[in-house]
Design a protein around this motif. Structure first.
Motif, PDB file in Angstrom:
ATOM      1  N   ARG A   1       1.142  -3.011  -1.113  1.00 25.50           N
ATOM      2  CA  ARG A   1       0.906  -1.568  -0.995  1.00 25.50           C
ATOM      3  C   ARG A   1      -0.501  -1.208  -1.497  1.00 25.50           C
ATOM      4  NH1 ARG A   1       4.996  -0.045  -3.849  1.00 25.50           N
ATOM      5  NH2 ARG A   1       6.443   0.032  -2.103  1.00 25.50           N
TER       6      ARG A   1
ATOM      7  N   LYS B   1       0.255  -0.484   4.671  1.00 28.89           N
ATOM      8  CA  LYS B   1      -0.221   0.606   5.533  1.00 28.89           C
ATOM      9  C   LYS B   1      -0.531   0.082   6.936  1.00 28.89           C
ATOM     10  CE  LYS B   1      -3.629   4.360   5.667  1.00 28.89           C
ATOM     11  NZ  LYS B   1      -4.779   4.992   4.964  1.00 28.89           N
TER      12      LYS B   1
ATOM     13  N   ARG C   1       2.650  -0.605   8.798  1.00 30.17           N
ATOM     14  CA  ARG C   1       3.302   0.624   9.237  1.00 30.17           C
ATOM     15  C   ARG C   1       2.906   0.989  10.667  1.00 30.17           C
ATOM     16  NH1 ARG C   1       2.872   6.471   6.079  1.00 30.17           N
ATOM     17  NH2 ARG C   1       4.699   7.446   7.068  1.00 30.17           N
TER      18      ARG C   1
ATOM     19  N   SER D   1       8.514   0.354  -6.242  1.00 28.47           N
ATOM     20  CA  SER D   1       8.138   1.740  -5.976  1.00 28.47           C
ATOM     21  C   SER D   1       7.992   2.564  -7.248  1.00 28.47           C
ATOM     22  CB  SER D   1       9.191   2.397  -5.064  1.00 28.47           C
ATOM     23  OG  SER D   1       9.227   1.752  -3.805  1.00 28.47           O
TER      24      SER D   1
ATOM     25  N   THR E   1      13.826   4.210  -1.651  1.00 24.42           N
ATOM     26  CA  THR E   1      12.597   4.297  -2.437  1.00 24.42           C
ATOM     27  C   THR E   1      11.385   3.670  -1.765  1.00 24.42           C
ATOM     28  OG1 THR E   1      13.078   2.214  -3.616  1.00 24.42           O
ATOM     29  CG2 THR E   1      13.937   4.253  -4.601  1.00 24.42           C
TER      30      THR E   1
ATOM     31  N   ARG F   1       8.236   2.806   0.267  1.00 19.03           N
ATOM     32  CA  ARG F   1       7.179   3.573   0.923  1.00 19.03           C
ATOM     33  C   ARG F   1       6.058   2.623   1.336  1.00 19.03           C
ATOM     34  NH1 ARG F   1       6.516   4.444  -4.683  1.00 19.03           N
ATOM     35  NH2 ARG F   1       4.385   4.106  -5.426  1.00 19.03           N
ATOM     36  N   TRP F   2       5.441   2.928   2.459  1.00 19.61           N
ATOM     37  CA  TRP F   2       4.394   2.076   3.012  1.00 19.61           C
ATOM     38  C   TRP F   2       3.076   2.245   2.266  1.00 19.61           C
ATOM     39  CZ3 TRP F   2       5.964  -1.549   6.330  1.00 19.61           C
ATOM     40  CH2 TRP F   2       7.099  -1.317   7.109  1.00 19.61           C
TER      41      TRP F   2
ATOM     42  N   ASP G   1       0.842   4.560  -1.127  1.00 19.31           N
ATOM     43  CA  ASP G   1       0.987   5.252  -2.397  1.00 19.31           C
ATOM     44  C   ASP G   1       0.968   6.762  -2.230  1.00 19.31           C
ATOM     45  OD1 ASP G   1       1.290   3.133  -4.199  1.00 19.31           O
ATOM     46  OD2 ASP G   1      -0.860   2.698  -4.105  1.00 19.31           O
TER      47      ASP G   1
ATOM     48  N   LYS H   1       2.108  10.374  -1.702  1.00 18.99           N
ATOM     49  CA  LYS H   1       3.390  11.040  -1.963  1.00 18.99           C
ATOM     50  C   LYS H   1       3.791  11.924  -0.780  1.00 18.99           C
ATOM     51  CE  LYS H   1       3.611   9.265  -6.084  1.00 18.99           C
ATOM     52  NZ  LYS H   1       4.613   8.251  -6.387  1.00 18.99           N
TER      53      LYS H   1
END
Length: 269
Positions: A89, A95, A98, A168, A262, A264-265, A267, A269
């Protein structure tokens, strides 16, 4: 015009697993550290603490080694995955992923492939060291090999998913390292990995450890590598294999839910 169907999530995950393995084995320092640290700790602690126990034919070094083999797969799953996902990440690798057709489930499967291979190698290495240095005996009963297989499988699935979820919580790779190392160290002590037999620990510590996978993974591995009489050194006076399967199975489900909620690809928000 023919439209080509995309591979399913499992096929994508297995393909991702091959990429994860190639990336892992390219970093020789990481490979050496991942495999050597648990084995070195086992050698040092086992040599220092090795001695007779209340059970004839079982030494404290063997008790320690059997538990540490189980603890080693937690290191290569929970610890390594939490820091590895955080690093992916932080460097932007997630990213970039993704932007591909890969769903999160396929990424999770890829990490499990990496953990399965590295944990298998870790288990073989530590078992070989334990047999050579502490006289640990490999099981001759097929039922014990079957137990080894399902404890291993449930252990790596639950701990990999929990590692993804914990990643995460950290805002950086360094933060992830601090979190997982603290959790892992504390759980090793209260789960009876460093203190053998586990009955030497205060009951309240073991009760707390019983909520987490590490205690049950180590108990399952002790049931495989130690003689049947060693069951007297467990808190319950039994291997409790159905409970081992139940707790680890529950953590597989909980880990999957937490990882999906939780993950996520980036940081952002």
């Amino acid at each position: 015009m023919t439209t080509l169907a995309l591979p399913g999530p499992l096929a994508l995950g297995l393909a991702r697993g091959g990429t994860e393995l190639r990336q892992f084995f390219r970093h020789k320092e990481q490979v050496v550290f991942t495999f050597s640290l648990p084995a070195v700790l086992m050698i040092l602690l086992g040599s220092i603490l090795d001695g007779p126990t209340a059970l004839d034919g079982v030494t404290s070094g063997q008790l320690l080694a059997a538990g540490m083999i189980g603890s080693g797969i937690v290191s290569t799953s929970f610890n390594s995955i939490a820091t590895g996902v955080s690093a992916d990440r932080e460097t932007g690798a997630l990213k970039r992923l993704r932007g591909t057709p890969m769903p999160p489930a396929s990424y999770f499967v890829g990490k499990m492939v990496l953990v399965a291979v590295s944990s298998l190698a870790q288990t073989v290495l530590m078992a070989a060291v334990a047999v050579a240095l502490f006289g640990l005996e490999l099981p001759s009963d097929p039922a014990k090999w079957l137990t080894l297989l399902w404890v291993f499988a449930l252990g790596i699935v639950s701990c990999t998913l929990l590692g993804i979820a914990v990643s995460s919580l950290a805002k950086s790779t360094n933060g992830a390292v601090a979190i997982v190392q603290m959790l892992y160290l504390v759980l090793q002590f209260i789960s009876g990995v460093f203190v053998s037999p586990i009955t030497s620990l205060p009951k309240v510590m073991v009760d707390i450890a019983s909520f987490f996978p590490l205690k049950w993974i180590c108990q399952g591995f002790r049931s495989v590598f130690l003689p049947d009489g060693a069951v007297r050194m467990e808190m319950a006076g039994a291997w409790e294999l159905p409970r081992v399967a139940l707790v680890l199975g529950i953590w597989c489900v909980v880990g999957a839910v937490l990882a999906r909620l939780t993950f996520r690809w980036t940081d952002a928000k």
